[in-house]
Design a protein around this motif. Structure first.
Motif, PDB file in Angstrom:
ATOM      1  N   ALA A  65      -6.247  -8.873  -5.116  1.00  0.00           N
ATOM      2  CA  ALA A  65      -5.841  -8.481  -3.757  1.00  0.00           C
ATOM      3  C   ALA A  65      -4.456  -7.852  -3.765  1.00  0.00           C
ATOM      4  O   ALA A  65      -4.215  -6.836  -3.093  1.00  0.00           O
ATOM      5  CB  ALA A  65      -5.862  -9.700  -2.840  1.00  0.00           C
ATOM      6  N   GLY A  66      -3.532  -8.442  -4.524  1.00  0.00           N
ATOM      7  CA  GLY A  66      -2.177  -7.907  -4.580  1.00  0.00           C
ATOM      8  C   GLY A  66      -2.128  -6.495  -5.131  1.00  0.00           C
ATOM      9  O   GLY A  66      -1.433  -5.622  -4.595  1.00  0.00           O
ATOM     10  N   LEU A  67      -2.889  -6.243  -6.205  1.00  0.00           N
ATOM     11  CA  LEU A  67      -2.905  -4.904  -6.805  1.00  0.00           C
ATOM     12  C   LEU A  67      -3.546  -3.887  -5.862  1.00  0.00           C
ATOM     13  O   LEU A  67      -3.063  -2.752  -5.728  1.00  0.00           O
ATOM     14  CB  LEU A  67      -3.644  -4.945  -8.138  1.00  0.00           C
ATOM     15  CG  LEU A  67      -2.954  -5.744  -9.252  1.00  0.00           C
ATOM     16  CD1 LEU A  67      -3.833  -5.814 -10.491  1.00  0.00           C
ATOM     17  CD2 LEU A  67      -1.590  -5.148  -9.593  1.00  0.00           C
ATOM     18  N   LEU A  68      -4.638  -4.276  -5.200  1.00  0.00           N
ATOM     19  CA  LEU A  68      -5.283  -3.370  -4.245  1.00  0.00           C
ATOM     20  C   LEU A  68      -4.367  -3.070  -3.059  1.00  0.00           C
ATOM     21  O   LEU A  68      -4.260  -1.920  -2.610  1.00  0.00           O
ATOM     22  CB  LEU A  68      -6.595  -3.980  -3.757  1.00  0.00           C
ATOM     23  CG  LEU A  68      -7.734  -4.059  -4.779  1.00  0.00           C
ATOM     24  CD1 LEU A  68      -8.920  -4.812  -4.187  1.00  0.00           C
ATOM     25  CD2 LEU A  68      -8.160  -2.663  -5.225  1.00  0.00           C
ATOM     26  N   LEU A  69      -3.697  -4.104  -2.564  1.00  0.00           N
ATOM     27  CA  LEU A  69      -2.778  -3.912  -1.439  1.00  0.00           C
ATOM     28  C   LEU A  69      -1.588  -3.050  -1.837  1.00  0.00           C
ATOM     29  O   LEU A  69      -1.128  -2.211  -1.054  1.00  0.00           O
ATOM     30  CB  LEU A  69      -2.294  -5.278  -0.927  1.00  0.00           C
ATOM     31  CG  LEU A  69      -3.318  -6.099  -0.150  1.00  0.00           C
ATOM     32  CD1 LEU A  69      -2.828  -7.530   0.023  1.00  0.00           C
ATOM     33  CD2 LEU A  69      -3.570  -5.461   1.217  1.00  0.00           C
ATOM     34  N   LEU A  70      -1.091  -3.237  -3.068  1.00  0.00           N
ATOM     35  CA  LEU A  70       0.032  -2.417  -3.527  1.00  0.00           C
ATOM     36  C   LEU A  70      -0.391  -0.949  -3.645  1.00  0.00           C
ATOM     37  O   LEU A  70       0.363  -0.045  -3.250  1.00  0.00           O
ATOM     38  CB  LEU A  70       0.540  -2.929  -4.870  1.00  0.00           C
ATOM     39  CG  LEU A  70       1.755  -2.187  -5.441  1.00  0.00           C
ATOM     40  CD1 LEU A  70       2.950  -2.320  -4.496  1.00  0.00           C
ATOM     41  CD2 LEU A  70       2.115  -2.727  -6.828  1.00  0.00           C
ATOM     42  N   ALA A  71      -1.590  -0.717  -4.186  1.00  0.00           N
ATOM     43  CA  ALA A  71      -2.086   0.661  -4.296  1.00  0.00           C
ATOM     44  C   ALA A  71      -2.207   1.305  -2.915  1.00  0.00           C
ATOM     45  O   ALA A  71      -1.837   2.476  -2.714  1.00  0.00           O
ATOM     46  CB  ALA A  71      -3.438   0.676  -5.009  1.00  0.00           C
ATOM     47  N   VAL A  76      -0.040   4.867   1.537  1.00  0.00           N
ATOM     48  CA  VAL A  76       0.272   5.126   2.944  1.00  0.00           C
ATOM     49  C   VAL A  76       1.771   5.105   3.245  1.00  0.00           C
ATOM     50  O   VAL A  76       2.228   5.760   4.186  1.00  0.00           O
ATOM     51  CB  VAL A  76      -0.457   4.116   3.860  1.00  0.00           C
ATOM     52  CG1 VAL A  76      -1.953   4.234   3.717  1.00  0.00           C
ATOM     53  CG2 VAL A  76      -0.008   2.685   3.585  1.00  0.00           C
ATOM     54  N   ASP A  77       2.554   4.341   2.463  1.00  0.00           N
ATOM     55  CA  ASP A  77       3.981   4.195   2.740  1.00  0.00           C
ATOM     56  C   ASP A  77       4.869   4.873   1.706  1.00  0.00           C
ATOM     57  O   ASP A  77       6.081   5.005   1.927  1.00  0.00           O
ATOM     58  CB  ASP A  77       4.376   2.702   2.798  1.00  0.00           C
ATOM     59  CG  ASP A  77       3.567   1.931   3.825  1.00  0.00           C
ATOM     60  OD1 ASP A  77       3.173   2.543   4.835  1.00  0.00           O
ATOM     61  OD2 ASP A  77       3.331   0.729   3.603  1.00  0.00           O
ATOM     62  N   GLY A  78       4.268   5.247   0.557  1.00  0.00           N
ATOM     63  CA  GLY A  78       5.085   5.725  -0.537  1.00  0.00           C
ATOM     64  C   GLY A  78       5.612   4.535  -1.332  1.00  0.00           C
ATOM     65  O   GLY A  78       5.446   3.371  -0.932  1.00  0.00           O
ATOM     66  N   PRO A  79       6.240   4.789  -2.470  1.00  0.00           N
ATOM     67  CA  PRO A  79       6.769   3.679  -3.280  1.00  0.00           C
ATOM     68  C   PRO A  79       7.936   2.988  -2.580  1.00  0.00           C
ATOM     69  O   PRO A  79       9.027   3.538  -2.469  1.00  0.00           O
ATOM     70  CB  PRO A  79       7.221   4.366  -4.575  1.00  0.00           C
ATOM     71  CG  PRO A  79       7.460   5.795  -4.182  1.00  0.00           C
ATOM     72  CD  PRO A  79       6.483   6.103  -3.087  1.00  0.00           C
ATOM     73  N   ARG A  80       7.682   1.796  -2.060  1.00  0.00           N
ATOM     74  CA  ARG A  80       8.706   1.013  -1.366  1.00  0.00           C
ATOM     75  C   ARG A  80       8.804  -0.345  -2.029  1.00  0.00           C
ATOM     76  O   ARG A  80       7.795  -0.990  -2.286  1.00  0.00           O
ATOM     77  CB  ARG A  80       8.320   0.823   0.110  1.00  0.00           C
ATOM     78  CG  ARG A  80       8.290   2.081   0.943  1.00  0.00           C
ATOM     79  CD  ARG A  80       9.688   2.566   1.294  1.00  0.00           C
ATOM     80  NE  ARG A  80      10.426   1.562   2.036  1.00  0.00           N
ATOM     81  CZ  ARG A  80      10.419   1.475   3.372  1.00  0.00           C
ATOM     82  NH1 ARG A  80       9.704   2.323   4.084  1.00  0.00           N
ATOM     83  NH2 ARG A  80      11.135   0.552   3.991  1.00  0.00           N
ATOM     84  N   ARG A  81      10.016  -0.786  -2.317  1.00  0.00           N
ATOM     85  CA  ARG A  81      10.206  -2.132  -2.829  1.00  0.00           C
ATOM     86  C   ARG A  81      11.313  -2.802  -2.024  1.00  0.00           C
ATOM     87  O   ARG A  81      12.159  -2.120  -1.432  1.00  0.00           O
ATOM     88  CB  ARG A  81      10.554  -2.121  -4.308  1.00  0.00           C
ATOM     89  CG  ARG A  81      11.881  -1.469  -4.645  1.00  0.00           C
ATOM     90  CD  ARG A  81      12.220  -1.695  -6.107  1.00  0.00           C
ATOM     91  NE  ARG A  81      13.521  -1.137  -6.441  1.00  0.00           N
ATOM     92  CZ  ARG A  81      14.150  -1.378  -7.582  1.00  0.00           C
ATOM     93  NH1 ARG A  81      13.582  -2.166  -8.489  1.00  0.00           N
ATOM     94  NH2 ARG A  81      15.319  -0.843  -7.820  1.00  0.00           N
ATOM     95  N   PRO A  82      11.310  -4.130  -1.973  1.00  0.00           N
ATOM     96  CA  PRO A  82      12.331  -4.824  -1.187  1.00  0.00           C
ATOM     97  C   PRO A  82      13.742  -4.521  -1.695  1.00  0.00           C
ATOM     98  O   PRO A  82      13.976  -4.435  -2.899  1.00  0.00           O
ATOM     99  CB  PRO A  82      11.981  -6.308  -1.387  1.00  0.00           C
ATOM    100  CG  PRO A  82      10.544  -6.309  -1.783  1.00  0.00           C
ATOM    101  CD  PRO A  82      10.331  -5.050  -2.560  1.00  0.00           C
ATOM    102  N   GLN A  83      14.664  -4.348  -0.774  1.00  0.00           N
ATOM    103  CA  GLN A  83      16.057  -4.178  -1.148  1.00  0.00           C
ATOM    104  C   GLN A  83      16.620  -5.493  -1.663  1.00  0.00           C
ATOM    105  O   GLN A  83      16.083  -6.573  -1.393  1.00  0.00           O
ATOM    106  CB  GLN A  83      16.865  -3.680   0.050  1.00  0.00           C
ATOM    107  CG  GLN A  83      16.406  -2.334   0.579  1.00  0.00           C
ATOM    108  CD  GLN A  83      17.182  -1.891   1.806  1.00  0.00           C
ATOM    109  OE1 GLN A  83      18.231  -2.446   2.119  1.00  0.00           O
ATOM    110  NE2 GLN A  83      16.664  -0.880   2.508  1.00  0.00           N
ATOM    111  N   ARG A  84      17.699  -5.409  -2.422  1.00  0.00           N
ATOM    112  CA  ARG A  84      18.244  -6.597  -3.092  1.00  0.00           C
ATOM    113  C   ARG A  84      18.536  -7.724  -2.112  1.00  0.00           C
ATOM    114  O   ARG A  84      18.255  -8.888  -2.385  1.00  0.00           O
ATOM    115  CB  ARG A  84      19.527  -6.213  -3.846  1.00  0.00           C
ATOM    116  CG  ARG A  84      20.155  -7.358  -4.607  1.00  0.00           C
ATOM    117  CD  ARG A  84      21.381  -6.899  -5.372  1.00  0.00           C
ATOM    118  NE  ARG A  84      21.048  -5.847  -6.323  1.00  0.00           N
ATOM    119  CZ  ARG A  84      21.953  -5.236  -7.089  1.00  0.00           C
ATOM    120  NH1 ARG A  84      23.239  -5.556  -6.974  1.00  0.00           N
ATOM    121  NH2 ARG A  84      21.566  -4.308  -7.942  1.00  0.00           N
ATOM    122  N   GLU A  85      19.092  -7.396  -0.949  1.00  0.00           N
ATOM    123  CA  GLU A  85      19.465  -8.436   0.007  1.00  0.00           C
ATOM    124  C   GLU A  85      18.258  -9.061   0.705  1.00  0.00           C
ATOM    125  O   GLU A  85      18.404 -10.068   1.415  1.00  0.00           O
ATOM    126  CB  GLU A  85      20.439  -7.876   1.051  1.00  0.00           C
ATOM    127  CG  GLU A  85      19.864  -6.760   1.914  1.00  0.00           C
ATOM    128  CD  GLU A  85      20.123  -5.371   1.334  1.00  0.00           C
ATOM    129  OE1 GLU A  85      20.123  -4.401   2.116  1.00  0.00           O
ATOM    130  OE2 GLU A  85      20.317  -5.276   0.104  1.00  0.00           O
TER     131      GLU A  85
END
Length: 237
Positions: A65-71, A76-85
């Motif tokens: 599920a995590g891999l499918l959701l990340l794909a 749809v959002d582009g490569p987004r990752r949480p900011q450090r804070e």
């Protein structure tokens, strides 16, 4: 405490994505669909863990599920990752997803699909109770009556006609329903903390994907630890 304060602010204030809020009809139709899927998931989960380690089953399901959701999130959002804070916030979201998934699948194994489905409508009640305790909502007679009726209905469905003498005995019945309570509490806390992430400007798909991936990492650690303990494996299997 700072994280709790941010949670309160996010619950009290409208999210940054409010402009994209769908209609009331779409929202309620989506929630009804989710409850239907929860019911189907209870049955499928019970079939899946009939002769299988439930935590290993949950690990496989969560990783997929995590891999499918990340794909999907990247698409749809582009490569987004949480900011450090915000990593602590996302770890909290991941932890509550982990609690939700682990507790549900173990509870499904021990107490059955009907009990699992009966517990699911209590999730918004847990959310309301948490909001009342933290002072984000004001207690009213109608809210109190709703809590009592909802919990009473769930308890009646779980207890009435239940055969605690089978499927592992009373200990499995009690442990299974305790797991379902933890499952619903985890879901409620995830709803609250994910709202904080949304208020920071993260898209819903990205919040869900990163929460599931972090939850999958926690599930991997837990499944490995439990699988190395023969007594624990014997109980949940």
């Amino acid at each position: 405490m700072a994280l709790i304060s941010h949670v309160g602010d996010a619950v009290a204030d409208p999210p940054l994505l409010a402009a994209q809020t769908p209609s009331v009809t779409v929202v309620h139709a989506s929630l009804i669909l989710v409850q239907v899927i929860f019911g189907i998931g209870s049955v499928v989960g019970k079939l899946g863990v009939a002769e299988f380690n439930p935590l290993l089953f949950a690990l496989i399901r969560e990783v997929v599920a995590g891999l499918l959701l990340l794909a999907w999130a990247v698409r749809v959002d582009g490569p987004r990752r949480p900011q450090r804070e915000h990593w602590l916030l996302f770890c909290a979201c991941g932890f509550f997803i982990f609690v939700n998934q682990a507790a549900f699948i173990v509870g499904d194994k021990l107490a059955g699909a009907v009990a699992g489905s009966a517990w699911q409508p209590t999730q918004p009640i847990f959310t309301l109770l948490i909001s009342l305790v933290l002072g984000w909502e004001k207690p009213t007679l109608l809210k109190t009556a709703g809590i009592v009726i909802s919990f009473g209905g769930a308890a009646f469905m779980v207890v009435y006609g239940a055969d605690a003498s089978s499927a592992g005995g009373a200990s499995s019945f009690i442990a299974g329903n305790s797991m379902f309570a933890a499952n619903c509490l985890g879901t409620s806390l995830y709803v609250i903390f994910s709202k904080v992430a949304l208020s920071q400007g993260y898209p819903p798909s990205s919040v869900t994907a990163w929460s599931y991936l972090l939850g999958a990492c926690m599930m991997l650690v837990t499944a490995t630890a439990i699988s190395s303990d023969c007594d624990a494996v014997a109980f949940i299997c």
